[in-house]
Write a protein that holds these residues in place. Sequence first.
Motif, PDB file in Angstrom:
ATOM      1  N   TYR A   1      -1.428  -1.818  10.607  1.00 42.98           N
ATOM      2  CA  TYR A   1      -1.618  -0.382  10.458  1.00 42.98           C
ATOM      3  C   TYR A   1      -1.099   0.077   9.089  1.00 42.98           C
ATOM      4  O   TYR A   1      -1.752   0.822   8.378  1.00 42.98           O
ATOM      5  CB  TYR A   1      -0.864   0.390  11.545  1.00 42.98           C
ATOM      6  N   HIS A   2       0.084  -0.392   8.753  1.00 48.62           N
ATOM      7  CA  HIS A   2       0.706  -0.011   7.482  1.00 48.62           C
ATOM      8  C   HIS A   2      -0.154  -0.444   6.291  1.00 48.62           C
ATOM      9  O   HIS A   2      -0.397   0.334   5.376  1.00 48.62           O
ATOM     10  CB  HIS A   2       2.102  -0.612   7.387  1.00 48.62           C
ATOM     11  N   LYS A   3      -0.624  -1.678   6.323  1.00 45.53           N
ATOM     12  CA  LYS A   3      -1.437  -2.190   5.217  1.00 45.53           C
ATOM     13  C   LYS A   3      -2.728  -1.402   5.037  1.00 45.53           C
ATOM     14  O   LYS A   3      -3.247  -1.301   3.923  1.00 45.53           O
ATOM     15  CB  LYS A   3      -1.762  -3.668   5.423  1.00 45.53           C
TER      16      LYS A   3
ATOM     17  N   ASP B   1       0.284   6.940  10.937  1.00 46.48           N
ATOM     18  CA  ASP B   1       0.345   7.721  12.177  1.00 46.48           C
ATOM     19  C   ASP B   1       0.149   6.853  13.421  1.00 46.48           C
ATOM     20  O   ASP B   1       0.649   7.182  14.497  1.00 46.48           O
ATOM     21  CB  ASP B   1      -0.706   8.839  12.159  1.00 46.48           C
ATOM     22  N   ASP B   2      -0.568   5.757  13.260  1.00 47.01           N
ATOM     23  CA  ASP B   2      -0.785   4.865  14.399  1.00 47.01           C
ATOM     24  C   ASP B   2       0.459   4.042  14.737  1.00 47.01           C
ATOM     25  O   ASP B   2       0.537   3.458  15.823  1.00 47.01           O
ATOM     26  CB  ASP B   2      -1.957   3.924  14.121  1.00 47.01           C
ATOM     27  N   ILE B   3       1.397   3.998  13.821  1.00 50.00           N
ATOM     28  CA  ILE B   3       2.636   3.257  14.064  1.00 50.00           C
ATOM     29  C   ILE B   3       3.560   4.026  15.009  1.00 50.00           C
ATOM     30  O   ILE B   3       4.325   3.425  15.758  1.00 50.00           O
ATOM     31  CB  ILE B   3       3.363   2.931  12.734  1.00 50.00           C
ATOM     32  N   VAL B   4       3.452   5.351  15.020  1.00 53.39           N
ATOM     33  CA  VAL B   4       4.356   6.201  15.801  1.00 53.39           C
ATOM     34  C   VAL B   4       4.366   5.822  17.292  1.00 53.39           C
ATOM     35  O   VAL B   4       5.449   5.635  17.867  1.00 53.39           O
ATOM     36  CB  VAL B   4       4.037   7.697  15.596  1.00 53.39           C
ATOM     37  N   PRO B   5       3.204   5.654  17.952  1.00 50.38           N
ATOM     38  CA  PRO B   5       3.267   5.265  19.374  1.00 50.38           C
ATOM     39  C   PRO B   5       3.923   3.896  19.590  1.00 50.38           C
ATOM     40  O   PRO B   5       4.597   3.686  20.600  1.00 50.38           O
ATOM     41  CB  PRO B   5       1.802   5.226  19.813  1.00 50.38           C
TER      42      PRO B   5
END
Length: 182
Positions: free
Chosen positions: A144-146, A151-155
């Motif tokens: 996700y980070h790359k 925002d997808d990392i939050v969950p």
Amino acid sequence: MARVSELFRTRDYLGFDYLLTMLGQYPEEMAFPYLCITQGMKAELEGDPGQAVKHYHAVLDNIESPVIEFALKRIAHICMNAGDMENAVYAVDSLVHISDRYVPFFANLLTSIGQPEDAIALYEQYTGQHPGDMGSVEKLAVLYHKLGRQDDIVPLLQSVEQLAPGSEMLGRLKLLCSSSLP
């Protein structure tokens, strides 16, 4: 399979010949998949991966074969070593259909060949079914980070806070969540 693997590891050519002779004494319908695996491993040992793959493919003709998983793993290994990623993907995808424990490996393979979105889809499905697999959760977060999907990392962060509060991974996910692309 343990015996064949040991013969391979110790490079025991005579042991392979003896095992093939012994397997030849059993009825063909019973011994066939084991003969194929043994011949494949021997061909690998002799430096003939093409012949090895042919032997392993013979096992794939019978979906009920007790050694199909082993054959697929050997095919994937040979194909990856040869840089034949198309056939490696086929073999690992087939392994995923046997057991979902191969999903993280498949996602890593897809990432390595430049298919991160497909890898993300696999990791999302897998971590949904196995939320406690923190290694896969972290690899999903890194993907996700790359791709700039902070925002997808939050969950994922929230899930890890519930499952493993105070873990080192929690700190790493917080860093990924808050940092911009490298």
